[in-house]
Design a protein around this motif. Structure first.
Motif, PDB file in Angstrom:
ATOM      1  N   GLY A 288      13.014   4.086   5.102  1.00 21.95           N
ATOM      2  CA  GLY A 288      12.736   3.064   6.091  1.00 21.95           C
ATOM      3  C   GLY A 288      13.794   2.991   7.176  1.00 21.95           C
TER       4      GLY A 288
ATOM      5  N   GLN B 136       4.854  -9.209   8.955  1.00 26.89           N
ATOM      6  CA  GLN B 136       4.699  -7.929   8.273  1.00 26.89           C
ATOM      7  C   GLN B 136       6.040  -7.479   7.706  1.00 26.89           C
ATOM      8  OE1 GLN B 136       1.436  -6.287  11.515  1.00 26.89           O
ATOM      9  NE2 GLN B 136       2.684  -4.801  10.414  1.00 26.89           N
ATOM     10  N   VAL B 137       6.051  -7.059   6.451  1.00 30.60           N
ATOM     11  CA  VAL B 137       7.259  -6.580   5.785  1.00 30.60           C
ATOM     12  C   VAL B 137       7.006  -5.150   5.329  1.00 30.60           C
ATOM     13  CG1 VAL B 137       8.898  -6.941   3.918  1.00 30.60           C
ATOM     14  CG2 VAL B 137       7.809  -8.913   5.016  1.00 30.60           C
ATOM     15  N   THR B 138       7.880  -4.227   5.725  1.00 36.41           N
ATOM     16  CA  THR B 138       7.708  -2.804   5.436  1.00 36.41           C
ATOM     17  C   THR B 138       8.608  -2.382   4.287  1.00 36.41           C
ATOM     18  OG1 THR B 138       7.221  -2.400   7.773  1.00 36.41           O
ATOM     19  CG2 THR B 138       7.767  -0.491   6.430  1.00 36.41           C
ATOM     20  N   PHE B 139       8.080  -1.521   3.408  1.00 34.16           N
ATOM     21  CA  PHE B 139       8.816  -0.997   2.264  1.00 34.16           C
ATOM     22  C   PHE B 139       8.792   0.522   2.301  1.00 34.16           C
ATOM     23  CE2 PHE B 139       7.120  -5.104   1.153  1.00 34.16           C
ATOM     24  CZ  PHE B 139       8.132  -5.731   0.443  1.00 34.16           C
TER      25      PHE B 139
ATOM     26  N   PHE C 285       7.019   0.191  -2.359  1.00 34.58           N
ATOM     27  CA  PHE C 285       5.713  -0.420  -2.144  1.00 34.58           C
ATOM     28  C   PHE C 285       4.846  -0.307  -3.403  1.00 34.58           C
ATOM     29  CE2 PHE C 285       1.341  -0.551  -0.421  1.00 34.58           C
ATOM     30  CZ  PHE C 285       1.400  -1.781   0.228  1.00 34.58           C
TER      31      PHE C 285
ATOM     32  N   GLU D  76      -1.864  -6.707   0.956  1.00 35.81           N
ATOM     33  CA  GLU D  76      -1.487  -5.358   1.347  1.00 35.81           C
ATOM     34  C   GLU D  76      -1.959  -5.095   2.772  1.00 35.81           C
ATOM     35  OE1 GLU D  76      -2.466  -2.253  -1.437  1.00 35.81           O
ATOM     36  OE2 GLU D  76      -2.599  -3.716  -3.077  1.00 35.81           O
TER      37      GLU D  76
ATOM     38  N   LYS E  99       2.328   0.999   3.345  1.00 34.58           N
ATOM     39  CA  LYS E  99       3.711   0.646   3.005  1.00 34.58           C
ATOM     40  C   LYS E  99       4.081  -0.763   3.457  1.00 34.58           C
ATOM     41  CE  LYS E  99       5.381   5.429   3.506  1.00 34.58           C
ATOM     42  NZ  LYS E  99       6.355   6.308   4.182  1.00 34.58           N
ATOM     43  N   GLU E 100       3.123  -1.598   3.769  1.00 36.69           N
ATOM     44  CA  GLU E 100       3.435  -2.909   4.329  1.00 36.69           C
ATOM     45  C   GLU E 100       2.669  -4.015   3.611  1.00 36.69           C
ATOM     46  OE1 GLU E 100       4.536  -1.992   8.974  1.00 36.69           O
ATOM     47  OE2 GLU E 100       2.451  -2.379   8.468  1.00 36.69           O
TER      48      GLU E 100
ATOM     49  N   ILE F 214       1.514  -8.132   4.482  1.00 35.92           N
ATOM     50  CA  ILE F 214       1.421  -9.145   5.521  1.00 35.92           C
ATOM     51  C   ILE F 214       1.468 -10.512   4.838  1.00 35.92           C
ATOM     52  CG2 ILE F 214      -1.124  -9.040   5.535  1.00 35.92           C
ATOM     53  CD1 ILE F 214      -0.856  -9.654   8.606  1.00 35.92           C
TER      54      ILE F 214
ATOM     55  N   ASP G  29      11.789 -10.404   5.011  1.00 37.57           N
ATOM     56  CA  ASP G  29      12.131  -9.027   4.672  1.00 37.57           C
ATOM     57  C   ASP G  29      13.217  -9.003   3.607  1.00 37.57           C
ATOM     58  OD1 ASP G  29      13.884  -6.453   5.152  1.00 37.57           O
ATOM     59  OD2 ASP G  29      11.901  -5.987   5.951  1.00 37.57           O
TER      60      ASP G  29
ATOM     61  N   HIS H 196      12.604  -8.085  -0.546  1.00 37.66           N
ATOM     62  CA  HIS H 196      13.339  -6.942  -1.091  1.00 37.66           C
ATOM     63  C   HIS H 196      14.271  -7.383  -2.220  1.00 37.66           C
ATOM     64  CE1 HIS H 196      12.009  -4.610   2.474  1.00 37.66           C
ATOM     65  NE2 HIS H 196      12.221  -3.575   1.688  1.00 37.66           N
TER      66      HIS H 196
END
Length: 621
Positions: A214, A491-494, A499, A518, A522-523, A525, A539, A543
């Motif tokens: 990431g 939106q949170v990205t992994f 993920f 989902e 990889k995100e 919402i 975020d 995590h």
């Protein structure tokens, strides 16, 4: 007596031997990817269905194989990488045992299509349980494509031991990341159930790490570089503030081969000594290059364990190089002997050196605007009159202040409220209002109150953590967690690996008040959050909750919820440095003593310390 020792049939021996090499779908992925890299491929494409239980396919544009080589590659102990035992100590390829394809073919249905570079036709083989079903010419691209279907179809007991699809996918992702990271010059693609998880173009090592884990990792990395006669060390370590509770992102590579080595891991930990909390682990991506003759890779069929000829020296080099990098990039403290005043050069010897002197101005008054500061001088400074002393005694005088100065003192003292004793407080203030005015905030961190025969000191952040934690657990017990909708979804990205794990936590997160879904591969919402979270960094908190789940091995849902609630309380609680009004202090303490366990935080640390009068007296003796 009849003979009882007999030779096992080849198919039985192959299935038994395959257990060392093929333990789960991820083992197949590892072996096939490494074969593609050894074939000098510049593009590798991995396709997986049902987490590898039904299909694993690896395609590459490498050298390819002839008709004879394709057939020989499926035989046990058939390899092109060594010819004699001594070659193992000069090996630079990933494989050399000649066991991988034979082991895979023994426990699955395998199809191979391969064509040599420059050849017009390729070869197609179909194998099931090490039995060749067909071999014929075919049209196919240059390189090799191997398709593995129905893994462990002929060993149902082994198939029953496989974990859930999410767990097996996570192991596959781990193996893919290790091979892709070791070879940033090769393009890799990874598809699972017709969805693309990774699309990695050739790049630098730093960019490959960022593409895998990431974009936020770009700011976390500290370069490490050391070149000696024994070893060349390159790579990155993570900054201390980004350390995690789990040990997931820790990678050692030797000659581009991923290894595990607890002894070298301790070298990195020692380099971070004093920079991390006890329960935190640093991230690192370290690549070592050294003479193959100085290592032994023939320890285990998986080849992730190796022996070093000079392990202690390598340990010292890694620890020193990492520590130097942390200091060089101002992560760890370092000494600058040119600017540090503690190491100032001595004065010139040709001048006489006189001892410094000090005296007290008896007429100095700090509240007099025209007062001058006392002088500190050597021999040339005028001394006080005879009878005076540098440290008081009979020569120290304190003249009576003038009427103007007395008025200033009285004005200042009048602003300091008189503090009544406990008996007077009970007469002046009603009992129910006593707590509302009796607390003092110390250092924007503690709450102080006279209590009985001593003092009570409360850690305001930990106290607030305890309050939020118990409210959260009570809501979970009643299945009534209050939530609030966000004005704008977040939106949170992994990373792909994270993920796959966060998806397993979605039911638990929803029960704890999160409204999320989902979004892509990889995100997530987020539409809503628990009510007690005010302006959180989603975020960061998601995590952190994921790291708590990684670090927790229990399968109890209630215990996992308790651990995650403790982490959420830590994020939502008052931070050190928060200024509290008297009423807020009193309300916080009232809520704390309404908890079932007010004396410890959810992490097990003390929230309240009572200082008895006897203990206070001892500090003044």
């Amino acid at each position: 007596m009849a003979d009882i020792i007999r030779l096992l049939p080849d198919n039985v021996a192959n299935q038994i031997a395959a257990g060392e090499v093929v333990q789960r779908p991820a083992s197949v992925v590892k072996e096939l990817l490494e074969n593609s890299v050894d074939a000098d491929a510049s593009e590798v494409h991995l396709v997986v269905n049902e987490s590898g239980k039904t299909l694993i396919q690896v395609s590459d544009n490498g050298k390819g194989m002839s008709e004879t080589d394709a057939r020989m590659a499926l035989e046990r102990h058939a390899t092109s990488k060594i010819q004699k035992a001594e070659d193992i100590f000069s090996i630079l390829t990933k494989g050399f045992r000649g066991e991988a394809l034979a082991s895979i073919a023994a426990v699955a249905k395998l199809q191979m299509r391969t064509r040599l570079r420059g050849s017009e036709l390729g070869t197609e083989l179909k194998v099931a349980a090490n039995e060749i079903e067909s071999q014929e010419f075919c049209q196919c691209p240059e390189g090799t494509t191997i398709k593995v279907q129905n893994l462990f179809y002929n060993i149902p007991a082994r198939r029953n031991f496989l974990k859930s699809n999410q767990v097996e996918l996570r192991h596959i992702i781990d193996e893919f990341e290790r091979v892709a990271m070791a070879h940033p010059e090769v393009a890799f693609r990874f598809e699972h159930n017709n969805s693309e998880l990774f699309h990695l173009e050739p790049s630098t090592l730093r960019q490959r790490i960022v593409n895998i884990f990431g974009k936020r990792y770009n700011e976390k990395l500290v370069p490490v570089s050391e070149d000696t006669e024994l070893i060349k060390l390159e790579g990155f370590v993570g900054k201390p503030e980004f350390a995690k509770k789990s040990r997931g992102e820790q990678f050692f590579f030797v000659n581009h081969r991923y290894i595990r080595n607890p002894y070298l891991h301790k070298a990195v930990q020692k380099a971070f000594e004093g920079l991390l909390q006890d329960d935190s682990h640093p991230s690192y991506f370290l690549f070592m290059e050294l003479d193959p003759a100085r290592i032994d890779v023939n320890i285990h069929p998986t080849k992730t364990e190796i022996k070093f000829e000079d392990e202690r020296v390598i340990h010292s080099i890694i620890r020193t190089a990492v520590k130097h990098s942390l200091g060089q990039y101002n992560i760890a403290p370092s000494l600058d002997f040119e600017h540090d005043q503690q190491y100032a050069p001595p004065p010139p010897t040709h001048k006489s050196v006189e001892a410094p002197g000090i005296y007290i101005d008896p007429n100095f008054n700090p509240f007099h605007k025209e007062a001058e500061k006392p002088a500190v001088s050597g021999s040339n400074t005028s001394r006080p009159s005879s009878g005076s002393s540098s440290f008081g005694g009979s020569g120290y005088s304190n003249p009576r202040p003038t009427s103007r100065e007395s008025h200033q003192w009285e004005s200042l003292l009048s602003q300091i409220p008189e503090i009544p004793d406990e008996a007077e407080q009970s007469q002046l203030i009603p009992e129910e209002g006593l707590n509302k005015v009796a607390y003092i905030q110390v250092g924007r961190k503690y709450l102080l109150k006279a209590h009985g025969e001593g003092l009570m000191l409360i850690h305001q952040a930990r106290a607030h953590q305890r309050i939020i934690f118990e409210k959260m657990m009570a809501s979970l017990a009643n299945q009534q967690v209050a939530a609030q909708q966000l004005l704008f979804p977040v939106q949170v990205t992994f990373s792909a690996g994270d993920f796959s794990q966060i998806k397993e936590l979605l039911p638990t997160l929803r029960e704890m008040g999160f409204d999320l879904d989902e979004f892509g591969q990889k995100e997530l919402i987020v539409h809503g959050i628990p009510l007690f979270l005010e302006n959180p960094d989603l975020d960061q908190i998601l995590h952190q909750l994921l790291e708590e789940a990684k670090d927790y091995n229990s399968h109890s849902k209630e215990e996992l919820q308790e651990k995650m609630a403790a982490e959420m309380a830590k994020v939502a609680a008052l931070k050190v440095g928060t200024v509290l009004e008297p009423q807020a202090m009193a309300h916080l303490v009232d809520e704390l003593f309404g908890c079932s366990s007010p004396y410890i935080s959810p992490e097990g640390r003390p929230t309240i310390i009572n200082l008895a009068l006897n203990d206070l007296d001892k500090t003044f003796t």
